[in-house]
Design a protein around this motif. Structure first.
Motif: not given
Length: 131
Positions: A33-59
């Protein structure tokens, strides 16, 4: 063909494990969460990206062909390039910037081997379709 299959599954497996692990860390680690803040991304983007990665792994791991598989490869490519740019732009150490490029190399190897495997199986599928 054996070597192609082996290289495909090793590189694909490594990418899948890394993406699964990073998705897990995105959801469970306060440091991320702190790393995403450091990179300048909003907190919700971390959750969206995690879900997208998991769906991508399945695909990536399900043995099917078609456009969806191509989109998985495209999505992961964009993810790795974006990670490289974000880490470089925010002044992170070289190791943080280079790691996404290493995984991009693994992904590209997986993609090339995926298409080599398809070439070897396509003539048989074409013959069955013509019969």
């Amino acid at each position: 063909m054996k070597a192609t299959n082996l290289i495909y599954w090793i590189t694909t497996g490594l990418v899948a494990v890394m993406m699964s692990f990073s998705a897990y860390m995105y959801l469970m680690s306060p440091e991320m969460e702190k790393a995403f803040q450091h990179l300048g991304f909003p907190a919700y983007f971390r959750v969206e990206l995690a879900i997208a990665k998991l769906l991508g792994v399945v695909g990536l791991m399900i043995p099917f062909t078609g456009r969806l598989k191509e989109w998985v490869y495209a999505g992961f490519t964009i993810n790795f390039i974006s990670a490289f740019i974000a880490h470089t732009a925010s002044g992170d150490p070289l190791s943080a910037s280079v790691a996404p490029l290493i995984f991009l190399g693994l992904l590209l190897t997986s993609y090339v081997m995926y298409h080599k495997r398809q070439k070897h199986t396509a003539p048989a599928a074409t013959l069955v379709a013509l019969a």
